[in-house]
Structures are given as C-alpha cells and as structure tokens.
Design a protein around this motif. Structure first.
Motif, mmCIF file in Angstrom:
data_model
loop_
_atom_site.group_PDB
_atom_site.id
_atom_site.type_symbol
_atom_site.label_atom_id
_atom_site.label_comp_id
_atom_site.label_asym_id
_atom_site.label_seq_id
_atom_site.Cartn_x
_atom_site.Cartn_y
_atom_site.Cartn_z
ATOM 1 N N LYS A 23 3.921 1.580 -1.133
ATOM 2 C CA LYS A 23 4.543 1.721 -2.456
ATOM 3 C C LYS A 23 3.544 2.284 -3.461
ATOM 4 O O LYS A 23 3.892 3.118 -4.309
ATOM 5 C CB LYS A 23 5.074 0.369 -2.943
ATOM 6 N N ALA A 24 2.297 1.818 -3.384
ATOM 7 C CA ALA A 24 1.263 2.303 -4.299
ATOM 8 C C ALA A 24 0.991 3.793 -4.064
ATOM 9 O O ALA A 24 0.836 4.563 -5.032
ATOM 10 C CB ALA A 24 -0.026 1.503 -4.115
ATOM 11 N N ARG A 25 0.950 4.223 -2.792
ATOM 12 C CA ARG A 25 0.744 5.642 -2.479
ATOM 13 C C ARG A 25 1.888 6.488 -3.024
ATOM 14 O O ARG A 25 1.678 7.562 -3.591
ATOM 15 C CB ARG A 25 0.628 5.858 -0.963
ATOM 16 N N LYS A 26 3.121 5.975 -2.843
ATOM 17 C CA LYS A 26 4.300 6.687 -3.328
ATOM 18 C C LYS A 26 4.244 6.850 -4.847
ATOM 19 O O LYS A 26 4.534 7.924 -5.392
ATOM 20 C CB LYS A 26 5.545 5.908 -2.921
ATOM 21 N N LYS A 27 3.855 5.787 -5.538
ATOM 22 C CA LYS A 27 3.753 5.804 -6.988
ATOM 23 C C LYS A 27 2.680 6.797 -7.436
ATOM 24 O O LYS A 27 2.869 7.546 -8.404
ATOM 25 C CB LYS A 27 3.411 4.398 -7.484
ATOM 26 N N LEU A 28 1.552 6.821 -6.710
ATOM 27 C CA LEU A 28 0.452 7.729 -7.034
ATOM 28 C C LEU A 28 0.899 9.186 -6.895
ATOM 29 O O LEU A 28 0.635 10.014 -7.773
ATOM 30 C CB LEU A 28 -0.734 7.442 -6.112
ATOM 31 N N ARG A 29 1.618 9.490 -5.795
ATOM 32 C CA ARG A 29 2.126 10.850 -5.587
ATOM 33 C C ARG A 29 3.103 11.244 -6.699
ATOM 34 O O ARG A 29 3.057 12.366 -7.204
ATOM 35 C CB ARG A 29 2.824 10.961 -4.227
ATOM 36 N N GLU B 105 0.835 -1.208 0.000
ATOM 37 C CA GLU B 105 0.000 0.000 0.000
ATOM 38 C C GLU B 105 0.867 1.255 0.000
ATOM 39 O O GLU B 105 0.571 2.223 -0.714
ATOM 40 C CB GLU B 105 -0.927 0.007 1.213
ATOM 41 N N ASN C 232 3.194 10.092 -9.755
ATOM 42 C CA ASN C 232 2.429 10.297 -10.989
ATOM 43 C C ASN C 232 1.736 11.660 -10.990
ATOM 44 O O ASN C 232 1.698 12.340 -12.020
ATOM 45 C CB ASN C 232 1.397 9.185 -11.185
ATOM 46 N N LYS C 233 1.187 12.057 -9.825
ATOM 47 C CA LYS C 233 0.541 13.372 -9.729
ATOM 48 C C LYS C 233 1.551 14.483 -9.960
ATOM 49 O O LYS C 233 1.279 15.456 -10.674
ATOM 50 C CB LYS C 233 -0.100 13.546 -8.343
ATOM 51 N N ARG C 234 2.741 14.350 -9.322
ATOM 52 C CA ARG C 234 3.791 15.349 -9.493
ATOM 53 C C ARG C 234 4.211 15.451 -10.957
ATOM 54 O O ARG C 234 4.372 16.539 -11.501
ATOM 55 C CB ARG C 234 5.009 14.984 -8.635
#
Length: 187
Positions: A84-90, A82, A92-94
C-alpha cells in the motif's frame, strides 16, 4: 506470548491472591519427580501432554488475552502495508509530475485559455485510464493437464485450472441462484 494459565498466575501473584509458596505446593504432584529413563519417546511425549494439573483461569484474564489477540490480528500484514505504501508513493510521484506539466501548460502564453484547459483535461484523463488487466486463462484439466500440479506447460500469465466437475457445480449454482431469484420476485 504468555499462555492464559501464565497470565492468570501472574494476575493472582500481582493481586496477592496467591503466594509463591502456595504456587509451589500446587505444582508439586505425584508426577513431579517421575523417572522417564528407558521409556520410549512416544510414551514420554504422551505423559508430558496429559500429566499436567489443570489450572483455573479467571474470566477477566481470558477477556484480557482475547482483546490482546484481537489487537494483534487487527494490524495489517507487513507485506500488505508495504505494498500500500509503494502504491501511494507511485501515485504521489504521478501527481507531482502531472502538476508540473499542468503548470507548464498554464504558463504557456501561446495557447488560449480554452486550449489550456482542454490540454490539462486530456492529460488528466490519460493519467486516470487504467491499463486493461490480463484476462485469466482457463486451462481444462484433461489430456496432458489431467493430473498436473503447478503451472501447465505453455501457459503464461494468470490461469485457472477447471474440470468437468467444477463446470457442472458452477452451472448448478447459477441455476439455483436464478431459481431463488424467481421465487423472491413472485412474493
């Protein structure tokens, strides 16, 4: 999860090496109808632990179970996945916001091409800069912090409790490493 013995029995039943009746006969022993009324709990618990027939298990079944456990242990822990997924999402947003800004700069007709590239490079370098991590605060375990468990008073952020013994051990370890390094150089 099934035990090794249970898997062995299932394997033997499926391959018709053993029948239901032979299994029942094997499990009937002198302790099967043992009366435990009036006996102390610790005795009954001990009897339950030790009065079981040892069932032979095959190598194939043991190997199958080991592989199953390896597969289970190889999966990432849910919380780590979870995070890692949050980090990836952030990230992608950046990246999406950076590309939007870069497109805005690229379409600006007032700037020259060199100015545009410099502005985009500056924006990318700012995005790549990581925030400095808070240093670990060292708390000496003496005085008020001598036998404390948990967070010492007045300490915020990351900390590490140290004492004389740890300090001496660390010094000895560094000396040993330096010595072994010198020995390797001589050879």
């Amino acid at each position: 999860m099934a035990t090794v013995e249970a898997m062995t029995l299932a394997y033997k039943l499926a391959n018709r090496e053993v029948t239901k009746h032979t299994l029942q006969d094997d499990y009937f022993n002198r302790y099967a109808l043992n009366d435990t009324e009036g006996l102390p709990d610790w005795f009954v618990e001990d009897e339950r632990k030790h009065n079981k027939p040892n069932l032979p298990i095959t190598k194939e079944v043991a190997q199958l179970l080991r592989e199953k456990l390896k597969a289970l242990n190889a999966r990432p822990i849910k919380k780590i996945a979870e995070a890692k997924a949050r980090k990836k999402l952030r990230a992608n947003k950046r990246l999406a916001s950076l590309t939007k800004k870069a497109e805005g700069i690229a379409q600006n007709e007032e700037m020259t091409e060199a100015d545009k590239s410099r502005a985009i490079e500056r924006m990318m370098s700012r995005a790549n800069k990581s925030k400095p991590k808070n240093k670990v605060q060292v708390v000496v375990a003496k005085g008020a912090n001598r036998k404390i468990k948990g967070r010492p008073k007045g300490i915020k952020g990351r900390y590490k409790m140290v004492d004389r013994r740890m300090k001496k051990d660390l010094r000895a370890q560094k000396a040993h490493e330096a010595k072994s390094k010198n020995k390797r150089r001589r050879k």
